[in-house]
Design a protein around this motif. Structure first.
Motif, mmCIF file in Angstrom:
data_model
loop_
_atom_site.group_PDB
_atom_site.id
_atom_site.type_symbol
_atom_site.label_atom_id
_atom_site.label_comp_id
_atom_site.label_asym_id
_atom_site.label_seq_id
_atom_site.Cartn_x
_atom_site.Cartn_y
_atom_site.Cartn_z
ATOM 1 N N GLY A 36 0.783 -1.233 0.000
ATOM 2 C CA GLY A 36 0.000 0.000 0.000
ATOM 3 C C GLY A 36 0.812 1.278 0.000
ATOM 4 N N LEU A 37 2.135 1.184 -0.184
ATOM 5 C CA LEU A 37 2.915 2.410 -0.233
ATOM 6 C C LEU A 37 3.945 2.366 -1.350
ATOM 7 C CD1 LEU A 37 6.097 2.382 1.218
ATOM 8 C CD2 LEU A 37 4.664 1.508 3.048
ATOM 9 N N PRO A 38 4.172 3.436 -2.098
ATOM 10 C CA PRO A 38 3.322 4.636 -2.082
ATOM 11 C C PRO A 38 1.975 4.401 -2.750
ATOM 12 C CG PRO A 38 4.952 4.839 -3.822
ATOM 13 C CD PRO A 38 5.280 3.566 -3.076
ATOM 14 N N ASP A 39 1.901 3.353 -3.631
ATOM 15 C CA ASP A 39 0.633 2.904 -4.200
ATOM 16 C C ASP A 39 -0.170 4.084 -4.747
ATOM 17 O OD1 ASP A 39 -1.216 0.969 -4.885
ATOM 18 O OD2 ASP A 39 -2.269 1.071 -2.975
ATOM 19 N N ILE A 40 0.444 4.821 -5.645
ATOM 20 C CA ILE A 40 -0.159 6.054 -6.153
ATOM 21 C C ILE A 40 -1.543 5.805 -6.732
ATOM 22 C CG2 ILE A 40 0.039 7.809 -7.951
ATOM 23 C CD1 ILE A 40 3.105 7.664 -7.535
ATOM 24 N N GLU A 53 1.657 13.844 -4.349
ATOM 25 C CA GLU A 53 2.884 14.248 -3.650
ATOM 26 C C GLU A 53 2.722 14.147 -2.139
ATOM 27 O OE1 GLU A 53 6.040 17.995 -3.413
ATOM 28 O OE2 GLU A 53 4.164 18.200 -4.530
ATOM 29 N N ARG A 54 1.545 14.508 -1.628
ATOM 30 C CA ARG A 54 1.309 14.403 -0.182
ATOM 31 C C ARG A 54 1.422 12.950 0.273
ATOM 32 N NH1 ARG A 54 0.207 19.232 2.988
ATOM 33 N NH2 ARG A 54 -0.157 20.869 1.434
ATOM 34 N N ARG A 55 0.851 12.045 -0.512
ATOM 35 C CA ARG A 55 0.921 10.627 -0.145
ATOM 36 C C ARG A 55 2.357 10.131 -0.170
ATOM 37 N NH1 ARG A 55 -2.684 6.430 0.098
ATOM 38 N NH2 ARG A 55 -1.782 4.339 -0.146
ATOM 39 N N VAL A 56 3.083 10.473 -1.218
ATOM 40 C CA VAL A 56 4.463 10.018 -1.361
ATOM 41 C C VAL A 56 5.334 10.536 -0.228
ATOM 42 C CG1 VAL A 56 6.522 10.203 -2.798
ATOM 43 C CG2 VAL A 56 4.297 9.735 -3.863
ATOM 44 N N GLU A 57 5.224 11.816 0.088
ATOM 45 C CA GLU A 57 6.064 12.402 1.135
ATOM 46 C C GLU A 57 5.768 11.794 2.496
ATOM 47 O OE1 GLU A 57 8.654 14.278 0.740
ATOM 48 O OE2 GLU A 57 8.320 14.320 -1.423
ATOM 49 N N TYR A 58 4.500 11.533 2.764
ATOM 50 C CA TYR A 58 4.114 10.921 4.033
ATOM 51 C C TYR A 58 4.763 9.556 4.205
ATOM 52 C CZ TYR A 58 0.945 8.279 7.150
ATOM 53 O OH TYR A 58 0.416 7.468 8.126
ATOM 54 N N TYR A 59 4.632 8.713 3.184
ATOM 55 C CA TYR A 59 5.179 7.367 3.297
ATOM 56 C C TYR A 59 6.708 7.359 3.247
ATOM 57 C CZ TYR A 59 0.682 5.019 3.234
ATOM 58 O OH TYR A 59 -0.567 4.568 3.562
ATOM 59 N N LYS A 77 18.818 -3.387 11.131
ATOM 60 C CA LYS A 77 18.271 -4.720 11.350
ATOM 61 C C LYS A 77 17.089 -5.057 10.435
ATOM 62 C CE LYS A 77 19.801 -4.554 16.158
ATOM 63 N NZ LYS A 77 19.407 -4.594 17.595
ATOM 64 N N ILE A 78 16.756 -4.144 9.519
ATOM 65 C CA ILE A 78 15.652 -4.346 8.585
ATOM 66 C C ILE A 78 16.223 -4.834 7.259
ATOM 67 C CG2 ILE A 78 13.852 -3.181 7.259
ATOM 68 C CD1 ILE A 78 13.598 -1.294 9.775
ATOM 69 N N ASP A 79 15.675 -5.919 6.746
ATOM 70 C CA ASP A 79 16.216 -6.551 5.538
ATOM 71 C C ASP A 79 15.550 -6.084 4.255
ATOM 72 O OD1 ASP A 79 18.023 -8.416 6.939
ATOM 73 O OD2 ASP A 79 16.152 -9.308 7.676
ATOM 74 N N ILE A 80 14.242 -5.795 4.307
ATOM 75 C CA ILE A 80 13.492 -5.508 3.086
ATOM 76 C C ILE A 80 12.507 -4.370 3.323
ATOM 77 C CG2 ILE A 80 11.901 -6.430 1.354
ATOM 78 C CD1 ILE A 80 13.000 -9.226 1.998
ATOM 79 N N LEU A 81 12.525 -3.380 2.441
ATOM 80 C CA LEU A 81 11.500 -2.341 2.409
ATOM 81 C C LEU A 81 10.506 -2.733 1.323
ATOM 82 C CD1 LEU A 81 12.008 1.530 2.363
ATOM 83 C CD2 LEU A 81 10.235 0.409 1.046
ATOM 84 N N CYS A 82 9.258 -2.952 1.718
ATOM 85 C CA CYS A 82 8.221 -3.385 0.787
ATOM 86 C C CYS A 82 7.384 -2.197 0.332
ATOM 87 C CB CYS A 82 7.302 -4.413 1.451
ATOM 88 S SG CYS A 82 8.157 -5.869 2.079
ATOM 89 N N MET A 83 7.082 -2.151 -0.944
ATOM 90 C CA MET A 83 6.224 -1.100 -1.491
ATOM 91 C C MET A 83 5.362 -1.718 -2.584
ATOM 92 S SD MET A 83 9.145 1.025 -3.522
ATOM 93 C CE MET A 83 10.360 0.176 -4.530
ATOM 94 N N GLY A 84 4.518 -0.899 -3.207
ATOM 95 C CA GLY A 84 3.661 -1.431 -4.248
ATOM 96 C C GLY A 84 3.183 -0.349 -5.186
ATOM 97 N N GLU A 85 2.899 -0.736 -6.404
ATOM 98 C CA GLU A 85 2.327 0.176 -7.396
ATOM 99 C C GLU A 85 1.711 -0.636 -8.524
ATOM 100 O OE1 GLU A 85 0.601 2.992 -8.499
ATOM 101 O OE2 GLU A 85 2.129 3.696 -7.081
ATOM 102 N N MET A 91 11.581 -4.166 -2.415
ATOM 103 C CA MET A 91 10.648 -5.140 -2.981
ATOM 104 C C MET A 91 9.382 -4.393 -3.391
ATOM 105 S SD MET A 91 9.337 -8.525 -0.989
ATOM 106 C CE MET A 91 8.020 -9.605 -1.518
ATOM 107 N N CYS A 92 8.924 -4.578 -4.618
ATOM 108 C CA CYS A 92 7.754 -3.854 -5.109
ATOM 109 C C CYS A 92 6.685 -4.819 -5.588
ATOM 110 C CB CYS A 92 8.145 -2.902 -6.242
ATOM 111 S SG CYS A 92 6.768 -1.850 -6.792
ATOM 112 N N HIS A 93 5.497 -4.689 -5.014
ATOM 113 C CA HIS A 93 4.337 -5.451 -5.457
ATOM 114 C C HIS A 93 3.746 -4.778 -6.696
ATOM 115 C CE1 HIS A 93 0.464 -7.667 -4.960
ATOM 116 N NE2 HIS A 93 -0.021 -6.559 -5.486
ATOM 117 N N ALA A 94 3.477 -5.556 -7.727
ATOM 118 C CA ALA A 94 2.859 -5.011 -8.936
ATOM 119 C C ALA A 94 2.021 -6.088 -9.592
ATOM 120 C CB ALA A 94 3.918 -4.494 -9.906
#
Length: 351
Positions: A141-145, A174-180, A194-202, A240-243
């Protein structure tokens, strides 16, 4: 030698073969409950051998609900539960306040959420509690424009905002992107490496190909996704990006951008020839998914499910760079024996 989940995932993402394929799971609540009953109340993720665990900062704002059951997210979007024919339900956007924003003055006056609305002090302790797993933050769900803004503004409007470069629509994006972005930046800092993966989606593809023109992708989506990929890499994490849909035309761009994992890969669209796209991306961009949730899992035999799983294990996973997973959330009505079959093949044992 048996690896920890973290070792298994990182080995595969380094394009080497681990002791077994890394495993992920995307489940609707109905399928989760079905599996939990089958496993006698035990933890479903543990029983399925899932190698990933999520962590995140604690949300500090009070939950907002109306007497009629409408639930609101941080953007002010109101959701109501809608039942579907298969016997499950989804929370669908019913109140779309961003559709009312017509001017830049209204955009500036809107009560936007803030990255200050979270307690980040809990993140490192959460990482330590799941240190043997691949530790993930964020989500599809992020940034998930497209999807994210559409839930508060309407999909047709958002698509027109992008096509016409509408000032108000782009300001909302832009507001959504900056927030996330700020939320993820603070979370990564709090995780202290200690974090291995940043997950996002579009959403970049549909069943027939691209969702947007190459120019729209280059102008609107690529700079945003690049920011999150670079953010992950600066903190020693993978991106990692969900698409959903057919993304084969966009894969060269994603590889050039340094995306590490393309998630929930859908095998059904015509352009998503599994072996062809694997050959295109091998050694550069890992895949997560490729087990059909539109056709094989819900509608085919147990033997067909096992055959599809075996193909992914015997052909796609060779040499690393593959995470075994359904292509999306397994839907209500999917036979339990089919779900168990794919994970039994991946684990090499009866569940």
């Amino acid at each position: 030698m048996t690896m920890t989940s973290k070792e298994r995932v990182l080995t595969s993402l380094n394009w080497q073969e681990p002791d077994r394929v890394p495993i992920h799971a995307y489940l609707t609540p109905e399928i989760h409950d079905l599996l939990q009953s089958h496993f006698g109340g035990r933890d479903v993720m543990e029983c399925l051998g899932v190698d990933f665990r999520g962590v995140g900062a604690t949300w500090l704002r009070p939950e907002r609900k109306d007497p009629d059951g409408t639930s609101y997210d941080e953007w002010g979007v109101g959701y109501r539960e809608v039942q579907h024919e298969a016997g499950g339900s989804y929370w669908e956007a019913a109140i779309l306040p961003l559709a009312d924003l017509k001017t830049m003055d209204q955009v500036r006056a809107y009560p936007w959420p803030s990255a200050d609305d979270f307690d980040y002090s809990v993140v490192e302790q959460q990482c330590d509690a799941v240190k043997d797993f691949a530790v993930c933050i964020g989500g599809a769900g992020l940034p998930d424009i497209l999807n994210g803004v559409s839930r508060g503004r309407g999909m047709e409007t958002v698509m027109m905002d992008i096509a016409t470069r509408d000032e108000v629509g782009l300001a909302i994006i832009e507001r959504r992107v900056e927030y996330y972005y700020e939320h993820m930046r603070r979370t990564l800092e709090a995780g202290r490496g200690k974090i291995d993966i940043l997950c996002m989606g579009e959403d970049m593809g549909n069943q027939n190909g691209r969702m947007f023109s190459p120019r729209d992708f280059t102008d609107v989506f690529r700079p945003v996704l690049q920011r999150f990929i670079d953010l992950a890499h600066r903190h020693g994490a993978r991106a990692m990006c969900h698409a959903c849909g057919d993304t084969h035309e966009i894969m060269p761009d994603l590889m050039d951008m340094g995306l590490d994992i393309l998630d929930a890969m859908q095998p059904e669209p015509r352009g998503m020839d599994v072996e062809k796209i694997r050959k295109l991306c091998k050694g550069r961009m890992a895949f997560c998914g490729l087990i059909s949730t539109q056709d094989t899992l819900p509608f085919r035999s147990e033997a067909a499910c096992r055959a599809e799983a075996r193909h992914r294990l015997d052909v796609i996973a060779k040499g690393g760079g593959y995470i075994f997973s359904p292509a999306h959330c397994i839907q209500a009505g999917t036979p339990l024996e089919n779900v168990l079959a794919i994970y039994e093949e991946a684990l090499g044992r009866k569940l």
